[in-house]
Scaffold this motif. Structure first.
Motif, short mmCIF file in Angstrom:
data_model
loop_
_atom_site.label_atom_id
_atom_site.label_comp_id
_atom_site.label_asym_id
_atom_site.label_seq_id
_atom_site.Cartn_x
_atom_site.Cartn_y
_atom_site.Cartn_z
N SER A 274 -0.16 -9.30 -4.56
CA SER A 274 0.83 -9.79 -4.51
C SER A 274 1.89 -8.44 -2.99
O SER A 274 0.79 -7.13 -3.68
N HIS A 275 2.23 -9.06 -2.37
CA HIS A 275 2.49 -8.08 -0.93
C HIS A 275 4.28 -8.31 -0.79
O HIS A 275 4.94 -9.45 -1.66
N TRP A 276 4.92 -7.48 -0.01
CA TRP A 276 6.38 -7.62 0.12
C TRP A 276 6.27 -8.51 1.25
O TRP A 276 5.12 -9.27 2.02
N SER A 277 7.57 -8.99 1.47
CA SER A 277 7.97 -9.85 2.45
C SER A 277 9.35 -9.41 3.26
O SER A 277 10.04 -8.51 3.17
N GLY A 278 8.87 -9.61 4.92
CA GLY A 278 9.75 -9.06 6.12
C GLY A 278 9.57 -7.63 6.87
O GLY A 278 8.15 -7.89 6.21
N ARG A 279 10.82 -7.07 7.12
CA ARG A 279 9.94 -6.16 7.65
C ARG A 279 10.60 -5.18 6.56
O ARG A 279 11.47 -5.60 5.98
N LEU A 280 9.83 -4.27 6.61
CA LEU A 280 9.86 -3.24 5.21
C LEU A 280 9.98 -1.72 5.71
O LEU A 280 10.17 -1.57 7.00
N PRO A 281 10.75 -1.36 5.33
CA PRO A 281 11.21 0.59 6.12
C PRO A 281 9.73 0.99 6.26
O PRO A 281 8.77 0.80 5.71
N GLU A 282 10.20 2.29 7.00
CA GLU A 282 8.69 3.23 6.69
C GLU A 282 8.93 3.63 5.23
O GLU A 282 9.84 4.15 5.00
N GLY A 283 7.18 4.23 5.59
CA GLY A 283 7.02 5.09 4.31
C GLY A 283 6.91 4.13 3.00
O GLY A 283 6.92 2.92 2.74
N ASP A 284 7.25 4.73 2.05
CA ASP A 284 7.34 4.56 1.05
C ASP A 284 8.60 3.06 0.83
O ASP A 284 9.88 3.74 0.49
N PRO A 285 8.39 2.17 0.22
CA PRO A 285 9.74 1.35 0.23
C PRO A 285 10.07 1.35 -0.97
O PRO A 285 11.97 0.94 -0.85
N VAL A 286 9.76 1.84 -1.96
CA VAL A 286 10.73 1.93 -3.37
C VAL A 286 11.90 2.61 -3.53
O VAL A 286 13.15 2.07 -3.71
N PRO A 287 12.60 3.67 -2.57
CA PRO A 287 13.37 4.36 -2.32
C PRO A 287 14.13 3.53 -1.78
O PRO A 287 15.74 3.50 -2.67
N ALA A 288 14.00 2.94 -0.42
CA ALA A 288 15.08 2.25 0.53
C ALA A 288 15.31 0.92 -0.68
O ALA A 288 16.41 0.53 -0.83
N LEU A 289 14.38 -0.27 -1.48
CA LEU A 289 14.61 -0.97 -1.99
C LEU A 289 15.77 -1.11 -3.53
O LEU A 289 16.86 -1.71 -3.80
N LEU A 290 16.20 0.38 -3.37
CA LEU A 290 16.92 1.15 -5.28
C LEU A 290 18.14 1.18 -4.24
O LEU A 290 18.74 1.07 -5.19
N ARG A 291 18.22 1.83 -2.87
CA ARG A 291 19.43 1.55 -2.15
C ARG A 291 19.94 0.83 -2.46
O ARG A 291 21.45 0.32 -2.50
N ALA A 292 18.98 -0.15 -1.63
CA ALA A 292 19.85 -1.59 -0.92
C ALA A 292 20.41 -1.83 -3.23
O ALA A 292 21.48 -3.04 -2.45
N LEU A 293 19.64 -2.86 -3.55
CA LEU A 293 20.26 -2.92 -4.76
C LEU A 293 21.35 -2.37 -5.31
O LEU A 293 22.55 -2.89 -5.49
N ALA A 294 21.32 -0.78 -5.50
CA ALA A 294 22.79 0.07 -5.85
C ALA A 294 24.15 -0.50 -4.95
O ALA A 294 25.04 -0.49 -5.26
#
Length: 246
Positions: free
Chosen positions: A174-194
């Motif tokens: 499985s793969h991320w879609s779209g434009r990703l943040p640099e580095g590990d995307p998970v912290p950015a994902l968590l902030r976006a969800l929050a």
């Protein structure tokens, strides 16, 4: 705190991806026992009220549907979103299994396939659909659900949500879609969800890694490991800005 999970070994074979649930290449399932454990741990922080669940990286919808069938009596609604249109379409078909008619239709389909292809294994799968139907009815019947396409890094407000439960893409199947943040995307994902959740919502994220990264200064409610996956539980209100860290 960090934990190894220890849910009792109930038989979850009827909930395996590709048995009653629909599957497709590139959309892997999620270990049902771990899904059960993660939801129960997250729900414990939400109190006794009915829980609205959101999976923002839903893929095939296997995780959200399995939790819905395991814990219909704790849930008020299930929302599944994914950036990929094909994934959202497959998830919508699986989340139909959270209704009596959806399970009945799936049972009919599997019995027809048994006749068409002469394979007794399809009858076993049809029997599994019937068992799941009985389970759903015993826990309260049809579960309200919605599926839509959406970018988890720029999510639309999801409506009332108490628990987020998701397995992030890990690259080989499985793969991320779209434009990703640099580095590990998970912290950015968590902030976006929050940013679109109430402060008291609990976010539970699993990933194929040794430890799930959190934004700088954020304290985890719990951490878990199970096989090649790690998971973290965190309050949405505790996720505010800062670069990622492990």
């Amino acid at each position: 705190m960090a934990y190894r999970y220890a849910t009792e070994r109930a038989d979850h074979s009827d909930l395996a991806s590709g048995r009653v649930f629909r599957s497709a290449p590139g959309y892997p399932g999620f270990p049902v026992r771990l899904a059960d454990e993660l939801f129960q741990r997250a729900a414990a922080y939400a109190g006794d009220r009915p829980i609205a669940l959101w999976d923002p990286c839903c893929g095939s919808g296997h995780l959200a549907t399995a939790v819905g069938l395991l814990h219909r009596d704790r849930l008020s609604r299930v929302l599944a979103t994914d950036a990929d249109d094909a994934a959202a379409g497959l998830a919508a078909r699986n989340l139909e299994l959270l209704t009596a008619e959806g399970l009945a239709a799936r049972e009919r389909e599997l019995r027809a396939d048994a006749d068409r292809f002469g394979k007794p294994s399809f009858l076993d799968r049809a029997a599994a659909a019937r068992r799941l139907s009985g389970r759903l009815a015993a826990m309260g019947g049809d579960l309200p659900r919605a599926v839509r396409t959406g970018d988890a890094f720029a999510p639309e407000p999801p409506g009332p949500v108490d628990v987020v439960l998701t397995d992030v893409p890990y690259g080989d199947l499985s793969h991320w879609s779209g434009r990703l943040p640099e580095g590990d995307p998970v912290p950015a994902l968590l902030r976006a969800l929050a940013a679109v959740l109430p402060g008291g919502a609990v976010i539970a994220v699993a990933a194929r890694t040794r430890k799930v990264a959190l934004p700088e200064g954020t304290a985890a409610l719990e951490r878990m490991r199970a096989g090649n996956r790690a998971a973290v539980l965190v309050r949405a209100g505790d996720l505010r800005g800062g670069p990622g860290r492990t």
